[in-house]
Design an enzyme around this catalytic site. Structure first.
Site: not given
Length: 513
Positions: A53, A80-81, A174, A176, A229, A232, A234, A369
């Site tokens: 954060g 981290c934070y 981090h 991640e 179209g 996402d 669809t 995505k």
């Protein structure tokens, strides 16, 4: 299904933590940093992760977790934070570092013979990703140091001795972020070895869960879906259709901001999916409302409001609206489930009006995505549709910088079509995550046929990414770029200069507006 809770302290990386957890086959949810212990218990998680954060734990109004979470008997990892919050709670000291640490750093792992840290099992000294201005300067009682860097001597800490059973761990870096070489291994050690979680989350389990949730939420009501179209909307439509069948009615809005021949193409490839789709041509309305509007935020909000109004006109008995909102949209638009900083509004998130006649169903809201594409494959959606590049909800309105007009949109449409056509014919389309053209509010001097011109400047943008959270510009071949530039300048009236965008995200965003 076993799960992990991530408590959000406002880091832009919070959703990446959830993403990495899901990559390990474990379901995760994100909740605010101050979620009460009783609420956490109701979720029945197997572990808790505290995110990073932007704040400082020693500030008067510092964001701190409810201390009761440390008495729940759950393994806790602070990042981290999150590490600093743990240190403060247990009596350690945190202070501003004379030398801030941003970017790559090398950590030295403490391998105490016979007493190695389970968190760092099979992890050597290696590069990690740092992003902090504060650091722990005094270790809390009952903790030991398990890794250090040149700037952060207490870079990783954990409970030991009489407090070892608490299973509380903290990292200044981090794990991640992809730049942390053994980040995924470290998270795996925490979740599988320390928390003992069984990986049982997958695209199929997500679909099964969403079908149950959508069916419960919609009941016997009819549902309307805005389908573009794109991948996402669809995938969202097909998923909802699996849950409620003929209760779903899809509307494809031609807002006048689409790519060349997009409306016809979309209607053609949606037919085999068995969806009930109505085409609504509202291009005149959108363009009228966008006239002389140059602010990107105003554009997005106007498009969001108009989008909902158009839907209101097509609503009969429907009570719910389906949208293909994804995590990156949410992260950059609003402080959802925590105090994350707003980057920009998305037309289907921050751009929606406060009062709507329809309630929202957003089954993909916590997916990235690539995860959406995996769900689409599980649903049997064709690969040609799933691998289409992302297209922004506001369409070309945010790729025509400055004021939007049909004439400028048409110029951009032609140029963009050439760029995508060349990418496809050269076998490069599938090698980049997203590619498009941007019409700039800039004109430049040129020479055509021995005559002076003063025409528009066009920028080409192509990026490589996994999830849209970070992206690098794609190093397309020079001969390819030369060919595209030559075609655009010769074939598109109104453009005499083409540039290629070589900025990454961050510091830039993928879209220009």
């Amino acid at each position: 299904m076993e799960s992990v809770l991530v408590l959000d302290f406002g880091s832009q990386y919070t959703q990446l933590i959830a993403r990495r957890i899901r990559e390990l086959g474990i379901y995760s949810e994100i909740l605010p940093y101050n979620t009460a212990p009783e609420t956490i218990k109701a979720h029945s998680p197997k572990a808790i992760i505290l995110s990073g954060g932007p704040a400082s734990v020693y500030e008067d109004m510092a964001l701190l977790p409810d201390g009761g979470i440390f008495a729940l008997g759950l393994p806790i990892l602070g990042i981290c934070y999150g590490l600093q919050a743990i240190a403060k709670h247990f009596g350690g000291d945190v202070a501003s570092s004379a030398k801030h640490e941003f970017g790559r750093a090398k950590i030295l792992v403490s391998h105490e013979e016979g007493n190695e840290s389970m968190l760092f099992a099979d992890i050597p000294d290696s590069d990690v990703w740092m992003s902090h201005g504060d650091k722990v300067v005094r270790l809390p009682e009952g903790f030991r140091v398990t890794a250090s860097s040149s700037n952060s001597e207490l870079c990783a800490i954990e409970t030991f001795g009489s407090k070892a059973a608490l299973k509380i761990y903290g990292l200044q870096f981090h794990p991640e972020v992809q730049h942390t070489l053994y980040g995924k291994q470290l998270l795996s050690n925490f979740l599988l070895k320390i928390a003992g979680i069984t990986p049982d989350w997958s695209s199929k389990s997500f679909i099964d869960h969403q079908i149950e949730e959508i069916g419960r939420k919609a009941g016997n009501e009819t549902v309307i879906c805005g389908i573009s179209g794109g991948v996402d909307s669809t995938v969202a439509a097909v998923l909802v259709s699996r849950a409620i069948g003929k209760q779903l009615h899809c509307v494809f809005v031609d807002n006048g901001l689409l790519r060349k021949n997009e409306a016809e193409k979309v209607m053609n490839f949606l037919k085999p999916l068995g969806l009930n789709v109505t085409l609504a041509d509202s291009s005149d309305l959108f363009l009228k409302r966008l006239k002389n509007v140059a602010s990107p935020e105003k554009k997005r909000k106007i498009i969001g409001r108009t989008f909902i109004q158009v839907f209101d006109e097509h609503v009969h008995q429907e009570k719910f609206l389906v949208q293909g909102t994804l995590y990156p949209d949410v992260i950059e638009s609003v402080s959802v489930k925590g105090p994350s900083e707003t980057i920009k509004s998305h037309h289907n998130v921050g751009g929606l009006p406060k009062r709507m006649k329809l309630k929202l169903i957003e089954p993909l809201r916590e997916l990235f995505k690539d995860e959406v594409r995996a769900v689409g494959r599980e649903l049997g959606i064709p690969e040609t549709l799933l691998m289409r590049h992302p297209f922004p909800g506001p369409g070309l309105a945010v790729r025509v910088l400055g004021s939007v007009s049909k004439e400028r949109l048409d110029v951009l449409r032609e140029a963009d079509d050439i760029f995508i056509e060349e990418l496809l014919s050269s076998g490069l389309y599938s090698k980049v995550w997203q590619a498009f053209a941007v019409l700039l509010p800039v004109q430049s001097v040129g020479v055509m046929g021995d005559k002076r011109t003063y025409e528009n400047v066009l920028a080409l943008r192509a990026v490589e990414s996994t999830d849209g959270m970070t992206a690098d510009w794609a190093p397309l071949p020079h001969d390819f770029l030369a060919r595209v530039s030559n075609r655009i300048i010769n074939e598109v009236r109104g453009i005499n200069r083409v540039a290629y965008d070589i900025s990454s995200k961050p510091p830039a965003t993928i879209e220009w507006e």
